[in-house]
Motif scaffolding. Structure first.
Motif, PDB file in Angstrom:
ATOM      1  N   ARG A  48     -15.438   7.115  -0.285  1.00 24.47           N
ATOM      2  CA  ARG A  48     -16.658   7.711  -0.831  1.00 24.47           C
ATOM      3  C   ARG A  48     -17.441   6.715  -1.681  1.00 24.47           C
ATOM      4  NH1 ARG A  48     -14.205  12.769  -3.618  1.00 24.47           N
ATOM      5  NH2 ARG A  48     -12.264  11.880  -2.987  1.00 24.47           N
ATOM      6  N   ASN A  49     -16.755   5.889  -2.424  1.00 27.65           N
ATOM      7  CA  ASN A  49     -17.389   4.989  -3.368  1.00 27.65           C
ATOM      8  C   ASN A  49     -17.343   3.563  -2.825  1.00 27.65           C
ATOM      9  OD1 ASN A  49     -18.030   3.324  -5.520  1.00 27.65           O
ATOM     10  ND2 ASN A  49     -17.068   4.662  -7.024  1.00 27.65           N
ATOM     11  N   ARG A  50     -18.476   3.105  -2.309  1.00 29.29           N
ATOM     12  CA  ARG A  50     -18.532   1.780  -1.688  1.00 29.29           C
ATOM     13  C   ARG A  50     -18.238   0.664  -2.691  1.00 29.29           C
ATOM     14  NH1 ARG A  50     -22.950  -0.741   2.369  1.00 29.29           N
ATOM     15  NH2 ARG A  50     -22.268  -2.885   2.116  1.00 29.29           N
ATOM     16  N   ALA A  51     -18.744   0.770  -3.889  1.00 34.63           N
ATOM     17  CA  ALA A  51     -18.524  -0.269  -4.904  1.00 34.63           C
ATOM     18  C   ALA A  51     -17.040  -0.401  -5.239  1.00 34.63           C
ATOM     19  CB  ALA A  51     -19.330   0.045  -6.162  1.00 34.63           C
ATOM     20  N   GLU A  52     -16.359   0.723  -5.368  1.00 34.76           N
ATOM     21  CA  GLU A  52     -14.922   0.695  -5.664  1.00 34.76           C
ATOM     22  C   GLU A  52     -14.144   0.067  -4.505  1.00 34.76           C
ATOM     23  OE1 GLU A  52     -11.555   1.168  -7.953  1.00 34.76           O
ATOM     24  OE2 GLU A  52     -13.612   1.558  -8.564  1.00 34.76           O
ATOM     25  N   ARG A  53     -14.554   0.409  -3.293  1.00 36.44           N
ATOM     26  CA  ARG A  53     -13.883  -0.142  -2.117  1.00 36.44           C
ATOM     27  C   ARG A  53     -14.065  -1.653  -2.062  1.00 36.44           C
ATOM     28  NH1 ARG A  53     -15.018   0.995   4.241  1.00 36.44           N
ATOM     29  NH2 ARG A  53     -13.190  -0.075   4.987  1.00 36.44           N
ATOM     30  N   GLU A  54     -15.280  -2.140  -2.316  1.00 28.28           N
ATOM     31  CA  GLU A  54     -15.535  -3.578  -2.306  1.00 28.28           C
ATOM     32  C   GLU A  54     -14.718  -4.289  -3.379  1.00 28.28           C
ATOM     33  OE1 GLU A  54     -19.766  -4.073  -2.542  1.00 28.28           O
ATOM     34  OE2 GLU A  54     -20.066  -3.348  -0.501  1.00 28.28           O
ATOM     35  N   LYS A  55     -14.597  -3.663  -4.544  1.00 30.57           N
ATOM     36  CA  LYS A  55     -13.781  -4.220  -5.628  1.00 30.57           C
ATOM     37  C   LYS A  55     -12.321  -4.321  -5.179  1.00 30.57           C
ATOM     38  CE  LYS A  55     -12.081  -2.858 -10.105  1.00 30.57           C
ATOM     39  NZ  LYS A  55     -12.066  -1.782 -11.064  1.00 30.57           N
ATOM     40  N   ASN A  56     -11.826  -3.283  -4.519  1.00 31.17           N
ATOM     41  CA  ASN A  56     -10.438  -3.281  -4.036  1.00 31.17           C
ATOM     42  C   ASN A  56     -10.219  -4.321  -2.938  1.00 31.17           C
ATOM     43  OD1 ASN A  56      -9.615  -1.285  -5.810  1.00 31.17           O
ATOM     44  ND2 ASN A  56     -10.075   0.364  -4.383  1.00 31.17           N
ATOM     45  N   VAL A  57     -11.213  -4.503  -2.076  1.00 31.68           N
ATOM     46  CA  VAL A  57     -11.105  -5.513  -1.020  1.00 31.68           C
ATOM     47  C   VAL A  57     -11.019  -6.906  -1.640  1.00 31.68           C
ATOM     48  CG1 VAL A  57     -12.364  -6.642   0.868  1.00 31.68           C
ATOM     49  CG2 VAL A  57     -12.186  -4.151   0.814  1.00 31.68           C
ATOM     50  N   LEU A  58     -11.869  -7.189  -2.622  1.00 27.04           N
ATOM     51  CA  LEU A  58     -11.829  -8.485  -3.295  1.00 27.04           C
ATOM     52  C   LEU A  58     -10.494  -8.708  -3.995  1.00 27.04           C
ATOM     53  CD1 LEU A  58     -15.452  -8.683  -4.739  1.00 27.04           C
ATOM     54  CD2 LEU A  58     -14.489  -9.976  -2.814  1.00 27.04           C
ATOM     55  N   SER A  59      -9.965  -7.661  -4.609  1.00 24.43           N
ATOM     56  CA  SER A  59      -8.662  -7.749  -5.258  1.00 24.43           C
ATOM     57  C   SER A  59      -7.563  -8.045  -4.238  1.00 24.43           C
ATOM     58  CB  SER A  59      -8.360  -6.443  -5.997  1.00 24.43           C
ATOM     59  OG  SER A  59      -7.054  -6.445  -6.490  1.00 24.43           O
ATOM     60  N   LEU A  60      -7.626  -7.387  -3.084  1.00 20.88           N
ATOM     61  CA  LEU A  60      -6.623  -7.609  -2.048  1.00 20.88           C
ATOM     62  C   LEU A  60      -6.707  -9.031  -1.489  1.00 20.88           C
ATOM     63  CD1 LEU A  60      -4.346  -6.515  -0.295  1.00 20.88           C
ATOM     64  CD2 LEU A  60      -6.074  -5.625   1.278  1.00 20.88           C
ATOM     65  N   ILE A  61      -7.920  -9.511  -1.258  1.00 24.87           N
ATOM     66  CA  ILE A  61      -8.079 -10.884  -0.771  1.00 24.87           C
ATOM     67  C   ILE A  61      -7.483 -11.867  -1.778  1.00 24.87           C
ATOM     68  CG2 ILE A  61      -9.771 -12.700  -0.277  1.00 24.87           C
ATOM     69  CD1 ILE A  61     -11.538 -10.451   0.953  1.00 24.87           C
ATOM     70  N   ASN A  62      -7.741 -11.629  -3.052  1.00 28.43           N
ATOM     71  CA  ASN A  62      -7.172 -12.473  -4.101  1.00 28.43           C
ATOM     72  C   ASN A  62      -5.639 -12.414  -4.073  1.00 28.43           C
ATOM     73  OD1 ASN A  62      -7.347 -14.156  -6.502  1.00 28.43           O
ATOM     74  ND2 ASN A  62      -6.587 -12.342  -7.579  1.00 28.43           N
ATOM     75  N   ASP A  63      -5.088 -11.217  -3.866  1.00 31.11           N
ATOM     76  CA  ASP A  63      -3.629 -11.074  -3.798  1.00 31.11           C
ATOM     77  C   ASP A  63      -3.051 -11.818  -2.593  1.00 31.11           C
ATOM     78  OD1 ASP A  63      -3.704  -9.599  -6.110  1.00 31.11           O
ATOM     79  OD2 ASP A  63      -3.393  -7.660  -5.124  1.00 31.11           O
ATOM     80  N   TYR A  64      -3.775 -11.791  -1.454  1.00 30.89           N
ATOM     81  CA  TYR A  64      -3.336 -12.567  -0.291  1.00 30.89           C
ATOM     82  C   TYR A  64      -3.294 -14.050  -0.636  1.00 30.89           C
ATOM     83  CZ  TYR A  64      -3.262  -9.091   3.502  1.00 30.89           C
ATOM     84  OH  TYR A  64      -2.931  -8.053   4.329  1.00 30.89           O
ATOM     85  N   GLU A  65      -4.370 -14.558  -1.241  1.00 30.49           N
ATOM     86  CA  GLU A  65      -4.449 -15.973  -1.600  1.00 30.49           C
ATOM     87  C   GLU A  65      -3.343 -16.357  -2.586  1.00 30.49           C
ATOM     88  OE1 GLU A  65      -6.374 -18.226  -0.219  1.00 30.49           O
ATOM     89  OE2 GLU A  65      -7.436 -16.744   0.998  1.00 30.49           O
ATOM     90  N   THR A  66      -3.136 -15.518  -3.593  1.00 28.05           N
ATOM     91  CA  THR A  66      -2.110 -15.778  -4.604  1.00 28.05           C
ATOM     92  C   THR A  66      -0.720 -15.788  -3.977  1.00 28.05           C
ATOM     93  OG1 THR A  66      -3.492 -14.734  -6.287  1.00 28.05           O
ATOM     94  CG2 THR A  66      -1.153 -14.959  -6.791  1.00 28.05           C
ATOM     95  N   THR A  67      -0.463 -14.825  -3.105  1.00 26.24           N
ATOM     96  CA  THR A  67       0.842 -14.733  -2.443  1.00 26.24           C
ATOM     97  C   THR A  67       1.100 -15.950  -1.566  1.00 26.24           C
ATOM     98  OG1 THR A  67       0.763 -12.324  -2.494  1.00 26.24           O
ATOM     99  CG2 THR A  67       2.264 -13.325  -0.905  1.00 26.24           C
ATOM    100  N   LEU A  68       0.107 -16.332  -0.772  1.00 30.11           N
ATOM    101  CA  LEU A  68       0.273 -17.511   0.092  1.00 30.11           C
ATOM    102  C   LEU A  68       0.517 -18.772  -0.736  1.00 30.11           C
ATOM    103  CD1 LEU A  68      -2.463 -16.754   2.773  1.00 30.11           C
ATOM    104  CD2 LEU A  68      -0.012 -17.004   3.194  1.00 30.11           C
TER     105      LEU A  68
END
Length: 153
Positions: free
Chosen positions: A109-129
């Protein structure tokens, strides 16, 4: 053969229900019979009886993974970092990130929240790798979980 193992494990547990190794044997028989969900009860009994033994914790964590219990796998992976191999830990961590990715792919429902979560997930992928590379020296050439994370990202 698998049916014999299940019957034998059940009969042995009727005589000694508090035997950790018999509970693990029954769980293993269920897993080999293609019944990973049925294995969860004897695994839970085993880890309740002997929570401090590494091979019991390892069997419990891997049993959760085999049954596809992802949310619990995340907690188990944290608790089990000392009892799992590096490869097993990376697989559980990759499962956790993949589960988060699947959640983010559902309509929100909330596009801004979803985009924030996507950026957080991408960061977590980078950090994990980066952590995997630093701690274990793994790369896409040597580890399938690295390839998996790179493809998901």
């Amino acid at each position: 053969m698998r049916t014999i193992a299940l019957v034998s494990a059940r009969k042995a547990l009727e005589r000694q229900p508090r035997n950790t190794d018999l509970n693990l044997a029954q769980a293993y028989a269920f897993q080999r019979a293609g019944q990973p969900y049925s294995a969860l009860l004897p695994l839970d009994r085993a880890v309740t009886l002997e929570p401090g033994i590494d091979y019991v914790k390892r069997a419990w964590i891997l049993g959760l993974q085999q049954a596809g219990v992802k949310q619990t796998n995340r907690n188990a992976a944290i608790a089990g970092q000392t009892v799992l191999s590096d490869e097993q830990t990376r697989r559980l961590q990759a499962d956790q990130l993949a589960a988060r990715l699947r959640v983010l792919q559902t309509p929100a429902r909330n596009r801004a929240e979803r985009e924030k979560n996507v950026l957080s997930l991408i960061n977590d992928y980078e950090t994990t790798l980066a952590r995997w590379q630093r701690e274990s020296g793994v790369s896409a050439v040597t580890d399938p979980q690295v390839k998996r994370l790179q493809a998901d990202r």
